[in-house]
Write a protein that holds these residues in place. Sequence first.
Motif, PDB file in Angstrom:
ATOM      1  N   ALA A 205      -6.514   5.313  -0.123  1.00  0.00           N
ATOM      2  CA  ALA A 205      -6.991   4.936  -1.322  1.00  0.00           C
ATOM      3  C   ALA A 205      -7.732   6.253  -1.531  1.00  0.00           C
ATOM      4  O   ALA A 205      -8.070   7.145  -1.018  1.00  0.00           O
ATOM      5  CB  ALA A 205      -8.146   3.910  -0.993  1.00  0.00           C
ATOM      6  N   LYS A 206      -8.301   6.340  -2.956  1.00  0.00           N
ATOM      7  CA  LYS A 206      -8.588   8.022  -2.811  1.00  0.00           C
ATOM      8  C   LYS A 206     -10.318   7.757  -2.881  1.00  0.00           C
ATOM      9  O   LYS A 206     -10.615   6.715  -2.235  1.00  0.00           O
ATOM     10  CB  LYS A 206      -8.637   7.741  -5.104  1.00  0.00           C
ATOM     11  CG  LYS A 206      -7.550   8.130  -5.211  1.00  0.00           C
ATOM     12  CD  LYS A 206      -7.798   8.193  -6.432  1.00  0.00           C
ATOM     13  CE  LYS A 206      -5.844   8.570  -7.241  1.00  0.00           C
ATOM     14  NZ  LYS A 206      -6.137   8.430  -8.933  1.00  0.00           N
TER      15      LYS A 206
ATOM     16  N   TRP B  75      -7.175  -2.256  -6.587  1.00  0.00           N
ATOM     17  CA  TRP B  75      -6.943  -1.542  -5.973  1.00  0.00           C
ATOM     18  C   TRP B  75      -6.797  -2.398  -4.817  1.00  0.00           C
ATOM     19  O   TRP B  75      -5.045  -2.492  -4.536  1.00  0.00           O
ATOM     20  CB  TRP B  75      -6.942  -0.927  -5.314  1.00  0.00           C
ATOM     21  CG  TRP B  75      -6.400   0.219  -4.504  1.00  0.00           C
ATOM     22  CD1 TRP B  75      -6.480   1.357  -4.930  1.00  0.00           C
ATOM     23  CD2 TRP B  75      -6.494   0.551  -3.173  1.00  0.00           C
ATOM     24  NE1 TRP B  75      -6.055   2.275  -3.797  1.00  0.00           N
ATOM     25  CE2 TRP B  75      -5.983   1.611  -2.577  1.00  0.00           C
ATOM     26  CE3 TRP B  75      -6.333  -0.593  -2.065  1.00  0.00           C
ATOM     27  CZ2 TRP B  75      -5.321   1.465  -1.162  1.00  0.00           C
ATOM     28  CZ3 TRP B  75      -6.488  -0.790  -0.649  1.00  0.00           C
ATOM     29  CH2 TRP B  75      -5.632   0.486  -0.565  1.00  0.00           C
TER      30      TRP B  75
ATOM     31  N   ILE C  73      -5.784   1.055   4.225  1.00  0.00           N
ATOM     32  CA  ILE C  73      -7.177   1.184   2.845  1.00  0.00           C
ATOM     33  C   ILE C  73      -7.306   2.780   3.122  1.00  0.00           C
ATOM     34  O   ILE C  73      -7.273   3.421   2.473  1.00  0.00           O
ATOM     35  CB  ILE C  73      -8.152   0.008   2.891  1.00  0.00           C
ATOM     36  CG1 ILE C  73      -7.473  -0.711   2.901  1.00  0.00           C
ATOM     37  CG2 ILE C  73      -9.532   0.590   1.927  1.00  0.00           C
ATOM     38  CD1 ILE C  73      -9.241  -3.005   2.834  1.00  0.00           C
TER      39      ILE C  73
ATOM     40  N   ILE D 200     -14.115   0.004  -1.995  1.00  0.00           N
ATOM     41  CA  ILE D 200     -12.652  -0.944  -1.627  1.00  0.00           C
ATOM     42  C   ILE D 200     -13.410  -1.789  -0.922  1.00  0.00           C
ATOM     43  O   ILE D 200     -13.146  -3.118   0.012  1.00  0.00           O
ATOM     44  CB  ILE D 200     -11.351  -0.285  -1.126  1.00  0.00           C
ATOM     45  CG1 ILE D 200     -11.022   0.496  -2.684  1.00  0.00           C
ATOM     46  CG2 ILE D 200     -10.292  -1.065  -0.740  1.00  0.00           C
ATOM     47  CD1 ILE D 200      -9.627   1.167  -1.895  1.00  0.00           C
TER      48      ILE D 200
ATOM     49  N   LEU E  62     -13.357   4.687  -1.615  1.00  0.00           N
ATOM     50  CA  LEU E  62     -12.770   3.947  -0.902  1.00  0.00           C
ATOM     51  C   LEU E  62     -13.486   2.774  -0.768  1.00  0.00           C
ATOM     52  O   LEU E  62     -13.825   2.200   0.389  1.00  0.00           O
ATOM     53  CB  LEU E  62     -12.293   5.385   0.318  1.00  0.00           C
ATOM     54  CG  LEU E  62     -12.152   4.985   2.051  1.00  0.00           C
ATOM     55  CD1 LEU E  62     -11.084   3.567   1.856  1.00  0.00           C
ATOM     56  CD2 LEU E  62     -12.219   6.304   2.882  1.00  0.00           C
TER      57      LEU E  62
ATOM     58  N   LEU F 212       0.400  -1.232   0.534  1.00  0.00           N
ATOM     59  CA  LEU F 212       0.385  -0.168  -0.205  1.00  0.00           C
ATOM     60  C   LEU F 212       0.984   1.192  -0.120  1.00  0.00           C
ATOM     61  O   LEU F 212       1.176   1.487   1.499  1.00  0.00           O
ATOM     62  CB  LEU F 212      -0.634  -0.007   1.050  1.00  0.00           C
ATOM     63  CG  LEU F 212      -1.863  -0.422   1.629  1.00  0.00           C
ATOM     64  CD1 LEU F 212      -2.556  -1.052   2.794  1.00  0.00           C
ATOM     65  CD2 LEU F 212      -3.108  -0.785   0.560  1.00  0.00           C
TER      66      LEU F 212
ATOM     67  N   ALA G 143     -11.956  -1.149  -7.221  1.00  0.00           N
ATOM     68  CA  ALA G 143     -11.928  -1.708  -6.242  1.00  0.00           C
ATOM     69  C   ALA G 143     -10.838  -2.680  -6.010  1.00  0.00           C
ATOM     70  O   ALA G 143      -9.800  -2.827  -5.115  1.00  0.00           O
ATOM     71  CB  ALA G 143     -12.995  -1.463  -5.279  1.00  0.00           C
TER      72      ALA G 143
END
Length: 430
Positions: free
Chosen positions: A227-228, A273, A223, A235, A232, A123, A270
């Motif tokens: 994450a954007k 990611w 996360i 995800i 988010l 990440l 997602a």
Amino acid sequence: MDRYIYEDLLKWKKSSYRKPLILYGARQVGKSFIITEFGHREYEDLVVFNCDKDERIAEIFDHGFRISRILSDLEILAERKILPGRTLIFFDEIQEVPKAVTALKYFCEDAPEYHVISAGSLLGLTIHQGASFPVGKVDELTLYPLSYPEFVLARRGRGAYDKLMYAPMEELDSLSGMYTETLREYYFTGGMPEVIQALLNGREYAELRNMQKRILADYSMDISKHAKPEILGRIHQVWSSIPQQLARSNKKFKYGDIQKGARAKDFELAIEWLKDAGIVYKVSRVRKAGLPLKYYEDFSGFKLFLSDHGLMGAMVDAPISEILIGNSVFEEYKGTFTEQYVLEQLKAHVKTDIYYYDTDTTKLELDFLIQNENVLVPIEVKAEENLRSKSLIQFYKDHPDSKPVRLSMSPYREQDNLTNIPLYAACRVI
């Protein structure tokens, strides 16, 4: 705690073509520990730069990439000389300083005599922004959670490990009780080094479960950190749905299980990611068994697995007693734990892509299909001693050059052109 990857690190050190190394891996799989051990054992000196704790490290890389100046500044921080080939430079949590990732290119080009290893959570390493990734200028390795043989080595010692890995398969049955008992423990602990070390130290199982839940909480925090915002929530939805997805008999991922009416375009980013972050494994379908298998990958069908079955047990609050006592863990949950376990062993021991196989025209389904050089190896996973293998037998009839493998609780034996391998020896599929 001994890990397979140590031999790869030795090969890296000795290579005439060595480049700065990035050790990939999800959070808490033991990256920092193994690199620190490697540095202490194999070098005269080890200098560690914790990129997440020391703000001065980021400042060093804010002033350009002239390596002579960077090395001088690093020596000042370390308060000692950094010697080519004799000092191991270790950038820990390097994803926190993206420009340090970029700087690895210049270590490769301008100072190849220095030995540099970096590590950090996937990440950030695969998703970081604000700097270019040094494509072609770094060596790369991936560290997974401990595999079952590594767990045997830690729990039962070198003799049990060597027999599991190298003895003729027919000789394993004499210790099947011990290996099965150890497998039950491993089903509970999973492969996270901290959890396994706590077991070795005699900690209570309830404490181990709390550790696993804390790791899960850390994953969720990571996360949210990386994450954007626009993906988010999705995800987290995918992440939370995986145990339910695996509880079905065919385990194929269904978007509708996330929310009613969901479609691929809603959740594709997602899923990718999570896969890129290394905390889930994606196993694609092939509908035609041809060589190479990559040509026949069907991106519309796939399974998602967590990176560690111990974390999955904590995620669903699987009763500890059901895992540790008797064979119920191998049989319950529709084989969820067992297929998850097998996938993890394949990831650790098989250096090839892993697929599953099904067709639209027949009911033939195979849990996994891999390619060993020019030979197809279809794999069926049995969570109990029911050895009916219609799909595996039919696959062999259709592909007589294949080498079918059935993994089950039964002993090793050759039968009807297929090989039965006990689950505890899944590492020896090929």
